[in-house]
Design a protein around this motif. Structure first.
Motif, PDB file in Angstrom:
ATOM      1  N   ALA A   1     -49.378  -3.237 -32.772  1.00 49.41           N
ATOM      2  CA  ALA A   1     -49.074  -1.876 -33.233  1.00 49.41           C
ATOM      3  C   ALA A   1     -50.356  -1.151 -33.637  1.00 49.41           C
ATOM      4  CB  ALA A   1     -48.086  -1.925 -34.396  1.00 49.41           C
ATOM      5  N   GLU A   2     -51.254  -1.860 -34.331  1.00 51.87           N
ATOM      6  CA  GLU A   2     -52.532  -1.255 -34.715  1.00 51.87           C
ATOM      7  C   GLU A   2     -53.368  -0.933 -33.479  1.00 51.87           C
ATOM      8  OE1 GLU A   2     -53.918  -0.235 -37.617  1.00 51.87           O
ATOM      9  OE2 GLU A   2     -51.880  -0.497 -38.385  1.00 51.87           O
ATOM     10  N   PHE A   3     -53.371  -1.864 -32.521  1.00 46.62           N
ATOM     11  CA  PHE A   3     -54.097  -1.662 -31.268  1.00 46.62           C
ATOM     12  C   PHE A   3     -53.542  -0.458 -30.521  1.00 46.62           C
ATOM     13  CE2 PHE A   3     -53.873  -2.626 -26.633  1.00 46.62           C
ATOM     14  CZ  PHE A   3     -55.217  -2.456 -26.331  1.00 46.62           C
ATOM     15  N   LEU A   4     -52.216  -0.357 -30.444  1.00 46.52           N
ATOM     16  CA  LEU A   4     -51.565   0.738 -29.728  1.00 46.52           C
ATOM     17  C   LEU A   4     -51.875   2.075 -30.397  1.00 46.52           C
ATOM     18  CD1 LEU A   4     -49.689   1.639 -27.485  1.00 46.52           C
ATOM     19  CD2 LEU A   4     -47.737   0.970 -28.898  1.00 46.52           C
ATOM     20  N   LEU A   5     -51.808   2.105 -31.718  1.00 46.75           N
ATOM     21  CA  LEU A   5     -52.104   3.329 -32.457  1.00 46.75           C
ATOM     22  C   LEU A   5     -53.540   3.782 -32.206  1.00 46.75           C
ATOM     23  CD1 LEU A   5     -50.552   5.194 -34.414  1.00 46.75           C
ATOM     24  CD2 LEU A   5     -51.609   3.926 -36.302  1.00 46.75           C
ATOM     25  N   THR A   6     -54.454   2.833 -32.181  1.00 46.27           N
ATOM     26  CA  THR A   6     -55.865   3.149 -31.921  1.00 46.27           C
ATOM     27  C   THR A   6     -56.050   3.719 -30.527  1.00 46.27           C
ATOM     28  OG1 THR A   6     -56.617   1.432 -33.444  1.00 46.27           O
ATOM     29  CG2 THR A   6     -58.201   2.183 -31.796  1.00 46.27           C
ATOM     30  N   ARG A   7     -55.379   3.121 -29.535  1.00 48.95           N
ATOM     31  CA  ARG A   7     -55.507   3.608 -28.155  1.00 48.95           C
ATOM     32  C   ARG A   7     -54.962   5.035 -28.023  1.00 48.95           C
ATOM     33  NH1 ARG A   7     -56.404   0.419 -23.695  1.00 48.95           N
ATOM     34  NH2 ARG A   7     -56.403   2.459 -22.673  1.00 48.95           N
ATOM     35  N   ILE A   8     -53.853   5.318 -28.696  1.00 45.77           N
ATOM     36  CA  ILE A   8     -53.284   6.670 -28.635  1.00 45.77           C
ATOM     37  C   ILE A   8     -54.266   7.678 -29.244  1.00 45.77           C
ATOM     38  CG2 ILE A   8     -51.397   8.157 -29.397  1.00 45.77           C
ATOM     39  CD1 ILE A   8     -49.612   5.609 -29.396  1.00 45.77           C
ATOM     40  N   LYS A   9     -54.863   7.325 -30.379  1.00 44.56           N
ATOM     41  CA  LYS A   9     -55.835   8.209 -31.018  1.00 44.56           C
ATOM     42  C   LYS A   9     -57.046   8.431 -30.114  1.00 44.56           C
ATOM     43  CE  LYS A   9     -54.652   7.052 -35.818  1.00 44.56           C
ATOM     44  NZ  LYS A   9     -55.107   6.386 -37.065  1.00 44.56           N
ATOM     45  N   GLU A  10     -57.527   7.355 -29.504  1.00 43.22           N
ATOM     46  CA  GLU A  10     -58.701   7.456 -28.630  1.00 43.22           C
ATOM     47  C   GLU A  10     -58.414   8.298 -27.387  1.00 43.22           C
ATOM     48  OE1 GLU A  10     -60.761   3.098 -29.633  1.00 43.22           O
ATOM     49  OE2 GLU A  10     -59.575   3.378 -27.824  1.00 43.22           O
ATOM     50  N   ASN A  11     -57.149   8.384 -26.998  1.00 40.02           N
ATOM     51  CA  ASN A  11     -56.768   9.113 -25.783  1.00 40.02           C
ATOM     52  C   ASN A  11     -56.292  10.537 -26.100  1.00 40.02           C
ATOM     53  OD1 ASN A  11     -56.645   8.649 -22.877  1.00 40.02           O
ATOM     54  ND2 ASN A  11     -54.444   9.012 -23.062  1.00 40.02           N
ATOM     55  N   GLY A  12     -56.762  11.082 -27.207  1.00 40.98           N
ATOM     56  CA  GLY A  12     -56.426  12.460 -27.536  1.00 40.98           C
ATOM     57  C   GLY A  12     -55.046  12.658 -28.120  1.00 40.98           C
ATOM     58  N   GLY A  13     -54.448  11.590 -28.640  1.00 35.95           N
ATOM     59  CA  GLY A  13     -53.163  11.719 -29.306  1.00 35.95           C
ATOM     60  C   GLY A  13     -51.952  11.456 -28.442  1.00 35.95           C
ATOM     61  N   LYS A  14     -52.167  10.970 -27.202  1.00 41.59           N
ATOM     62  CA  LYS A  14     -51.013  10.651 -26.357  1.00 41.59           C
ATOM     63  C   LYS A  14     -51.409   9.629 -25.303  1.00 41.59           C
ATOM     64  CE  LYS A  14     -51.725  14.316 -22.908  1.00 41.59           C
ATOM     65  NZ  LYS A  14     -51.106  15.463 -22.204  1.00 41.59           N
ATOM     66  N   ILE A  15     -50.427   8.881 -24.802  1.00 42.09           N
ATOM     67  CA  ILE A  15     -50.626   7.975 -23.668  1.00 42.09           C
ATOM     68  C   ILE A  15     -49.445   8.132 -22.718  1.00 42.09           C
ATOM     69  CG2 ILE A  15     -52.047   6.271 -24.880  1.00 42.09           C
ATOM     70  CD1 ILE A  15     -49.514   4.547 -25.176  1.00 42.09           C
ATOM     71  N   PRO A  16     -49.657   7.918 -21.412  1.00 43.73           N
ATOM     72  CA  PRO A  16     -48.591   8.131 -20.421  1.00 43.73           C
ATOM     73  C   PRO A  16     -47.656   6.930 -20.301  1.00 43.73           C
ATOM     74  CG  PRO A  16     -50.606   7.523 -19.307  1.00 43.73           C
ATOM     75  CD  PRO A  16     -50.946   7.600 -20.772  1.00 43.73           C
ATOM     76  N   LEU A  17     -47.156   6.443 -21.449  1.00 39.21           N
ATOM     77  CA  LEU A  17     -46.263   5.289 -21.467  1.00 39.21           C
ATOM     78  C   LEU A  17     -45.182   5.512 -22.512  1.00 39.21           C
ATOM     79  CD1 LEU A  17     -48.876   2.357 -21.550  1.00 39.21           C
ATOM     80  CD2 LEU A  17     -47.572   3.085 -19.544  1.00 39.21           C
ATOM     81  N   THR A  18     -44.003   4.953 -22.245  1.00 46.08           N
ATOM     82  CA  THR A  18     -42.926   4.886 -23.240  1.00 46.08           C
ATOM     83  C   THR A  18     -42.293   3.503 -23.106  1.00 46.08           C
ATOM     84  OG1 THR A  18     -41.126   5.637 -21.801  1.00 46.08           O
ATOM     85  CG2 THR A  18     -42.449   7.342 -22.907  1.00 46.08           C
ATOM     86  N   ASP A  19     -41.267   3.226 -23.926  1.00 44.39           N
ATOM     87  CA  ASP A  19     -40.617   1.913 -23.804  1.00 44.39           C
ATOM     88  C   ASP A  19     -39.775   1.796 -22.540  1.00 44.39           C
ATOM     89  OD1 ASP A  19     -38.681   3.661 -24.638  1.00 44.39           O
ATOM     90  OD2 ASP A  19     -38.312   2.678 -26.566  1.00 44.39           O
ATOM     91  N   LYS A  20     -39.718   2.870 -21.742  1.00 50.17           N
ATOM     92  CA  LYS A  20     -39.043   2.808 -20.442  1.00 50.17           C
ATOM     93  C   LYS A  20     -40.042   2.616 -19.290  1.00 50.17           C
ATOM     94  CE  LYS A  20     -34.868   5.435 -21.570  1.00 50.17           C
ATOM     95  NZ  LYS A  20     -34.994   5.281 -23.006  1.00 50.17           N
TER      96      LYS A  20
END
Length: 286
Positions: A222-241
């Motif tokens: 979760a910490e890793f994911l949060l960091t990646r989202i922040k590094e990518n300008g606040g969004k990533i092209p993924l969801t749980d689907k």
């Protein structure tokens, strides 16, 4: 006597006692070592042959654990990108493991202080080199792991780095496999790793995970994911689907691990999802 070759252990007779070295038959030099017993003309001495920095055949009364016919663990002394890595076998001159015998990507080459399981060999010019162990030799020499090792800690050095995963020999002599989904990053060849046994196979080999237990892993992911989202300008092209392949390519996480981490962030209202994207909640941006 047949032609002498570097990498061999031979018995030679002392011909002369010079100032800094004994001269053996075939004019091979045996440098005098501090604390070693004195030799006399006519004495027979068992020595290991190697070429010194000038390319001259030289003898050592220190016999290395690794030889042309036996494998051993040796320490990496230096790394030279255009050549390979040099290993220390207890001689004044280190021995090369060619880049041709190392992984294609230098990011998983050994670093100084790592340990490789090798035997000595000769290159096309007859120079002394070292070769990493083969899977065939590992399969012949390994011990069979008992079922009682399930869920137990396991540590060892990586002897093979492959796209599918990493292969280790544990400190007890068992063969272990770390699938790429059971590690956060790819270990180096020769690196010491420690994990836990997640399967003891019928053939006596182990499956090992370097990932923490699920609850610990969920928090880390979760910490890793949060960091990646922040590094990518606040969004990533993924969801749980998203597909397992897309998640793996983007984050190197399994879909199960991704969903656990994402579920934690959604529950804590740190992220939201919309139109195939996961967005950072505004107050999390600071």
């Amino acid at each position: 006597m047949s032609q002498l070759k570097p990498g061999t252990i031979v018995d030679l007779t002392v011909k002369k006692d010079a100032k800094t070295a004994y001269i053996l038959e075939n004019d091979v030099r045996l440098p005098k070592e501090r604390g070693s017993d004195a030799l006399n003309s006519g004495d027979k001495v068992t020595v290991f042959l190697y070429e010194d920095k000038k390319g001259q055949l030289t003898a050592s009364s220190t016999l290395p654990d690794v030889s042309l016919n036996s494998y051993g663990w040796v320490e990496v002394a230096d790394v030279v990108d255009r050549l390979g890595v040099f290993i220390h076998i207890g001689l004044p001159k280190d021995v090369l493991v060619s880049k041709d015998d190392l992984p294609l990507h230098t990011s998983v080459w050994p670093k100084r202080g790592d340990h490789l399981f090798v035997r000595l060999d000769h290159d096309r010019r007859g120079k002394l080199t070292a070769k990493p162990v083969t899977e065939e030799i590992i399969d012949q020499e390994r011990d069979r792991a008992p079922k009682e090792l399930m869920n137990q800690p396991a540590g060892g050095h990586v002897y093979k780095a492959a796209k599918i995963g990493s292969f280790i020999i544990t400190e007890e002599g068992y063969r272990g496999f770390i699938h790429h989904s059971e590690r956060k990053e790819e270990p180096r060849l020769g690196q010491w790793v420690k994990g836990r046994v997640i399967a003891v196979k019928e053939d006596g080999t182990l499956n090992i995970s370097l990932r923490p237990l699920i609850l610990e892993s969920r928090d880390e992911d979760a910490e890793f994911l949060l960091t990646r989202i922040k590094e990518n300008g606040g969004k990533i092209p993924l969801t749980d689907k998203s597909s397992p392949e897309d998640i793996r390519d983007y984050l190197n996480l399994s879909k199960a691990a991704f969903k656990r981490a994402m579920g934690k962030l959604l529950k804590e209202k740190k992220v939201t999802q919309n139109d195939g994207y996961t967005y950072l909640v505004k107050e999390q941006e600071d």
